[in-house]
Design a protein around this motif. Structure first.
Motif, short mmCIF file in Angstrom:
data_model
loop_
_atom_site.label_atom_id
_atom_site.label_comp_id
_atom_site.label_asym_id
_atom_site.label_seq_id
_atom_site.Cartn_x
_atom_site.Cartn_y
_atom_site.Cartn_z
N ILE A 133 0.68 -1.09 0.05
CA ILE A 133 0.01 -0.14 -0.06
C ILE A 133 0.79 1.13 0.10
O ILE A 133 1.86 1.26 0.87
CB ILE A 133 -0.83 0.06 1.14
N ALA B 143 -3.65 5.49 1.24
CA ALA B 143 -5.11 5.09 1.69
C ALA B 143 -5.91 6.09 2.07
O ALA B 143 -5.39 6.92 3.14
CB ALA B 143 -5.02 4.01 2.58
N GLU C 80 -9.87 2.35 0.69
CA GLU C 80 -9.98 3.15 -0.43
C GLU C 80 -8.27 3.28 -0.68
O GLU C 80 -7.96 4.19 -0.02
CB GLU C 80 -10.54 4.57 -0.21
N ALA C 81 -7.76 2.56 -1.45
CA ALA C 81 -6.32 2.30 -1.39
C ALA C 81 -5.71 2.31 -2.95
O ALA C 81 -6.43 1.51 -3.83
CB ALA C 81 -5.94 1.41 -0.45
N ALA C 82 -4.40 2.49 -2.76
CA ALA C 82 -3.69 2.29 -4.09
C ALA C 82 -2.07 1.90 -3.69
O ALA C 82 -1.84 2.25 -2.77
CB ALA C 82 -3.46 3.65 -5.15
N VAL D 126 -5.17 0.29 -8.34
CA VAL D 126 -6.25 0.72 -7.15
C VAL D 126 -7.05 -0.45 -7.02
O VAL D 126 -7.37 -1.31 -7.92
CB VAL D 126 -7.08 1.82 -8.18
N ALA E 203 -6.99 -1.90 4.36
CA ALA E 203 -5.83 -1.37 3.57
C ALA E 203 -5.16 -0.41 4.53
O ALA E 203 -4.21 0.09 4.10
CB ALA E 203 -6.41 -0.58 2.45
N PHE F 76 -0.15 8.07 -6.23
CA PHE F 76 -0.51 7.13 -5.52
C PHE F 76 -1.87 7.90 -4.74
O PHE F 76 -3.06 7.16 -4.46
CB PHE F 76 0.13 6.05 -4.49
N ASP F 77 -1.56 9.06 -4.30
CA ASP F 77 -2.65 9.66 -3.41
C ASP F 77 -3.81 10.26 -3.90
O ASP F 77 -4.84 10.23 -3.28
CB ASP F 77 -1.74 10.80 -2.61
N CYS G 68 -5.72 6.62 -5.12
CA CYS G 68 -6.50 5.84 -4.02
C CYS G 68 -7.99 6.22 -3.94
O CYS G 68 -8.89 5.51 -3.83
CB CYS G 68 -5.71 5.83 -2.55
N GLY H 10 -10.74 4.34 -5.87
CA GLY H 10 -11.26 3.20 -5.51
C GLY H 10 -12.77 3.21 -4.50
O GLY H 10 -13.25 2.35 -4.39
N VAL I 222 -5.26 11.44 3.53
CA VAL I 222 -4.84 10.47 2.83
C VAL I 222 -3.50 9.90 3.83
O VAL I 222 -2.67 10.54 3.87
CB VAL I 222 -4.35 10.59 1.58
#
Length: 371
Positions: A36, A39, A64-66, A86, A142, A163-164, A167, A170, A366
């Protein structure tokens, strides 16, 4: 060799999450282990903390994550180590009564396994230091350095997607933008009202814009959130503490009311207003939610006039189709995600993040994970 990692664990409702070292179970056939990288903190996570949404404990929240795929099971398909993904919280069997009717959000396996708060096959994917099975919210869990999911839950997106921002797709962005683009019947030139300008509502404003709405009426109790809605496509701003939202809808449409109302506030008042503000023959999409045992009252006449009312939980999501499209919309400048992020936190600051969410000070905080 077993994998140990940090996770934020909730042992009891109304208590703080604790950062603990947990151990991952060996991967099963279709499993994907994701490292992760970001998230988001969502109201659904907060519902579990506050006891409104019952789940078995101990549990790792976060849906809610990537992140980056680190390892895959021998039968995992559609994803490979190194992919940026995602995560989707709606795994589904693909062959039950509801899946056959293109309603994966009502998949019988999904609904049956969900209350167990485990992986989609009903088994744990991590354990506490004392050996107890660790539950995971919405088939994810997550809020930790790693997360083990089914291959269908890890959706590959472009590597250049931060990434931020990724996420958010998702959950909140998919729910709001998807409701406007996939669920509602928004036509070019329509007037759309969005009730509630949190993360989901602001995504709904943008989805309405992308769907071709001419007028977008944003409604909230917070002027700062309304100002943010204006930057994302809202053409009329209504502070419901000072102005009647239904009257505003009629004023903007020569007395008819909005063609589509997207409700994302999650309050009895907002549900009632949604029915009052939509025109005869128009459409209401309810995105928000309250305690399932709570009553909501309506003026019967507000439900007349061939109005259509629908509930949408995930914006009609088809993750393998929609997540990459939303990521590309962000990268092309058509979807604004940066301003949805109120702040970035470390994992050990997660309880402060939920305090900010509860107070209304944050749209999306996040959690970001260091390299």
């Amino acid at each position: 060799m077993s994998l140990s990692y940090r996770a934020a664990v909730l042992h009891e409702a109304h208590h703080a999450l604790t950062i603990e070292t947990v151990t991952a179970e060996p991967l099963r056939a279709n499993d994907v282990r994701v490292r992760i990288r970001a998230a988001g903190l969502c109201h659904t996570d907060l519902e579990v903390i506050e006891g409104g949404l019952k789940n078995p404990m101990p549990i790792v929240l976060g849906h809610e994550a990537a992140g980056i795929v680190e390892e895959v099971g021998p039968a995992a398909r559609g994803v490979a180590p190194g992919d940026h993904v995602v995560l989707s919280w709606n795994p589904h069997c693909g062959g039950c009564f509801y899946c056959d009717r293109s309603l994966p959000i009502l998949c019988e396996g999904y609904l049956d396994q969900g209350p167990k708060a485990m992986a989609f096959d009903g088994a744990p994917r991590a354990r506490l230091a004392d050996g107890r099975a660790l539950h995971q919210l919405m088939f994810l869990g997550a809020f930790g350095d790693y997360c083990t999911v089914q291959d269908q839950q890890a959706i590959v997106v472009p590597r250049e997607m931060p990434f931020d921002r990724a996420c958010l797709i998702g959950c909140g962005v998919m729910t709001g933008a998807g409701a406007a683009m996939n669920v509602a019947s928004i036509r070019h030139g329509d007037t759309v009202m969005v009730l509630g300008c949190g993360a989901v509502g602001l995504a709904a404003v943008q989805g309405a814009r992308l769907a071709g709405a001419e007028q977008i009426i944003a409604v909230d109790l917070n002027d700062a959130k309304l100002a943010l809605a204006a930057t994302m496509g809202a053409t009329t701003l209504v502070n419901a503490s000072r102005q009647d939202a239904a009257e505003a809808a009629r004023a903007a449409t020569r007395g008819r009311g909005a063609d589509v109302v997207l409700e994302s506030a999650g309050s009895p008042a907002a549900f009632r207003v949604s029915a009052e503000a939509v025109r005869p023959g128009g459409e209401v999409i309810w995105l928000g939610k309250i305690d399932v045992a709570r009553d909501v009252a309506f003026r019967w006449g507000s439900l007349m006039g061939e109005k259509r009312i629908r509930r949408s939980s995930y914006g009609g999501a088809r993750p393998r189709r929609d997540f990459p499209l939303l990521a590309r919309a962000y990268l092309d400048g058509r979807l604004k995600l940066d301003a949805l992020i109120t702040g970035h936190l470390r994992l050990d600051e997660i309880n402060a993040g939920f305090d900010a969410l509860k107070s209304g000070a944050a749209i999306r905080s996040v959690i970001v994970f260091d390299d």
